[in-house]
Design a protein around this motif. Structure first.
Motif, mmCIF file in Angstrom:
data_model
loop_
_atom_site.group_PDB
_atom_site.id
_atom_site.type_symbol
_atom_site.label_atom_id
_atom_site.label_comp_id
_atom_site.label_asym_id
_atom_site.label_seq_id
_atom_site.Cartn_x
_atom_site.Cartn_y
_atom_site.Cartn_z
ATOM 1 N N MET A 246 6.372 -3.661 13.940
ATOM 2 C CA MET A 246 6.803 -2.344 13.459
ATOM 3 C C MET A 246 5.795 -1.868 12.418
ATOM 4 S SD MET A 246 10.336 -1.163 11.568
ATOM 5 C CE MET A 246 11.428 -1.346 12.962
ATOM 6 N N TYR B 24 -11.917 -5.232 2.444
ATOM 7 C CA TYR B 24 -10.503 -5.141 2.056
ATOM 8 C C TYR B 24 -9.910 -6.508 1.674
ATOM 9 C CZ TYR B 24 -5.512 -4.136 3.067
ATOM 10 O OH TYR B 24 -4.152 -4.006 3.016
ATOM 11 N N ASP C 270 1.831 -10.948 8.999
ATOM 12 C CA ASP C 270 0.549 -10.289 9.309
ATOM 13 C C ASP C 270 -0.506 -10.513 8.224
ATOM 14 O OD1 ASP C 270 1.876 -8.706 7.444
ATOM 15 O OD2 ASP C 270 1.159 -6.819 8.274
ATOM 16 N N GLN C 271 -0.110 -11.004 7.059
ATOM 17 C CA GLN C 271 -1.065 -11.200 5.956
ATOM 18 C C GLN C 271 -1.579 -12.640 5.868
ATOM 19 O OE1 GLN C 271 -2.304 -8.615 4.186
ATOM 20 N NE2 GLN C 271 -1.057 -7.408 5.580
ATOM 21 N N GLY D 25 4.586 -10.697 4.596
ATOM 22 C CA GLY D 25 4.941 -10.850 6.001
ATOM 23 C C GLY D 25 3.857 -11.657 6.718
ATOM 24 N N VAL E 143 8.880 -8.060 11.804
ATOM 25 C CA VAL E 143 9.846 -7.139 12.417
ATOM 26 C C VAL E 143 9.082 -6.320 13.448
ATOM 27 C CG1 VAL E 143 11.420 -5.210 11.984
ATOM 28 C CG2 VAL E 143 11.240 -7.066 10.315
ATOM 29 N N GLN F 174 0.827 -1.215 0.000
ATOM 30 C CA GLN F 174 0.000 0.000 0.000
ATOM 31 C C GLN F 174 0.863 1.267 0.000
ATOM 32 O OE1 GLN F 174 -3.664 0.061 2.400
ATOM 33 N NE2 GLN F 174 -2.657 -1.497 3.614
ATOM 34 N N GLY G 270 10.286 -3.002 8.371
ATOM 35 C CA GLY G 270 9.429 -4.193 8.444
ATOM 36 C C GLY G 270 8.924 -4.577 7.057
ATOM 37 N N ASN G 271 8.404 -3.591 6.308
ATOM 38 C CA ASN G 271 7.944 -3.857 4.934
ATOM 39 C C ASN G 271 9.104 -4.396 4.100
ATOM 40 O OD1 ASN G 271 6.205 -0.795 5.250
ATOM 41 N ND2 ASN G 271 5.189 -2.750 5.074
ATOM 42 N N ASP H 96 -6.915 -9.447 -6.249
ATOM 43 C CA ASP H 96 -5.562 -9.134 -6.744
ATOM 44 C C ASP H 96 -4.808 -10.425 -7.073
ATOM 45 O OD1 ASP H 96 -6.054 -6.506 -5.959
ATOM 46 O OD2 ASP H 96 -4.871 -6.646 -4.110
#
Ligand code: TYM
Length: 347
Positions: free
Chosen positions: A210, A142, A163-164, A161, A200, A25, A33-34, A149
């Motif tokens: 993070m 979302y 979180d997804q 990461g 991270v 995004q 972290g990204n 996608d």
């Protein structure tokens, strides 16, 4: 004869090459972290896979954005991804809103996703707690746009990461459900989460991930922070009251720093522990800061050069979108047909 065999081998390799898709995004400058969780790994996959990467601007609209800032951040992110090593000759790089099939397939998939499934998403719960005055339908849906996608490109692997992970499970469930009713329309994607760097942590509250939306700027490193800022933020990193640089349960702050240092230097965790045996946290934190600043320096420098060349950036994302549109259109058309929508006549 030899040449013929070689070209047959090449063709076979091309046939079995798997598809990779991922997105990020444009909500600000990406964090370390990204970078360690996703961006850094994307160029590493381009030799072995068909890679498609997108700046997912439609996703970022789920939280209010300042229009001028969003425009700037989107272009800046294209430049940063190229600076991280994405080669437009090898990978597709495009801006999500340039390929209308993303929003269109998301609508179709919304009709195959249950309210209860979306209400369970932890990121939805976190974001709605953070923005109680703007819990919009886009924020709720979302993960369906994210599924669209991925599914449009018959994706095998999605480098993200940790979180997804929950969003990935939803994408797999929705694809499986659709295929179960209509036959094999979508390939079922797998998350591709790195062993190290998948999560991270904040430099100030190491039990939290993070994030660039953290109120305290000392909690995160931005990819475009200069070397002095990076060093200062690492020197201020929260650790613990012991003095041993060892990776051990309960030492969240030190564990996070060891992980970061290990990835950017390529040293193993035991090597890092050995290097800092008998040394204090102060020395260690400075070393991590210096190593990160050094690792990000080429990214920062290449980014500054690329940003000067707006025409080149436009060429990259325009060509990327053209190619992406062709691939996405095939999957979208197939889904429409299966659902019984009347396809418009070909021009
Ligand atoms: P986004 O933009 O929040 O983050 C981009 C990528 O960075 C990873 N990441 C992290 N990795 C390790 N440690 C962290 N602290 C950290 N913070 C972020 C994220 O896991 C992600 O891989 N929903 C996605 C964007 C998206 C997408 C997609 C991803 C939209 N469509 C399709 C893959 C496929 C997101 O918000 O990422």
């Amino acid at each position: 004869m030899e040449i013929q065999e070689k070209s047959q081998e090449d063709t076979q390799a091309a046939i079995v090459k798997k598809n990779v898709f991922s997105g990020i995004q444009p909500t600000g400058i990406p964090t370390l972290g990204n970078y360690l969780g996703a961006m850094r790994n994307w160029p590493l996959l381009q030799e072995e896979y068909h890679c498609i990467y997108s700046v997912v601007d439609l996703h970022s609209l789920t939280v209010r954005q300042e229009p001028a800032a969003l425009r700037k951040q989107t272009l800046s992110l294209v430049a940063l991804l190229l600076a991280c090593g994405i080669d437009p000759e090898k990978s597709l790089l495009f801006i999500q809103s340039h390929v209308s099939a993303h929003a269109e397939l998301a609508w179709l998939l919304n009709c195959y996703t249950q309210f209860g499934e979306l209400a369970r998403m932890t990121q939805f719960k976190d974001k709605s707690a953070k923005h109680p005055d703007n819990i919009n339908a886009g924020l709720f849906c979302y993960p369906v746009l994210m599924a669209a996608d991925i599914l449009l490109y018959q994706t095998d692997l999605v480098p993200v990461g940790a979180d997804q992970k929950q969003h990935m499970e939803l994408a797999r469930d929705v694809a499986g459900r659709f295929n179960g009713i209509y036959g094999e329309v979508f390939r079922i994607p797998e998350p591709y989460i790195p062993k190290e760097g998948a999560r991270v942590m904040s430099l100030q509250e190491p039990a939290k991930k993070m994030s660039k939306s953290d109120e305290n700027p000392n909690a995160y490193i931005l990819l475009l922070d200069d070397a002095d800022t990076i060093l200062r933020k690492f020197r201020r990193a929260v650790t613990d009251s012991e003095a041993e640089v060892v990776y051990r349960e309960g030492k969240d702050g030190i564990n996070n720093l060891i992980t970061i240092y290990s990835i950017v230097t390529g040293k193993t965790v035991p090597e890092v522990e050995h290097e800092f045996a008998g040394k204090g946290y102060g020395d260690f934190k400075s070393a991590v800061g210096e190593a990160v600043a050094e690792a990000l320096r080429p990214v920062r420098e290449t980014y500054a050069d690329l940003l000067k060349n707006k025409d080149y950036l436009a060429e990259v994302y325009t060509k990327g979108a053209e190619k992406a549109r062709a691939i996405a259109g095939r999957t979208y058309g197939k889904a429409c047909k299966k659902l019984g929508l009347v396809l418009p006549p070909r021009p």
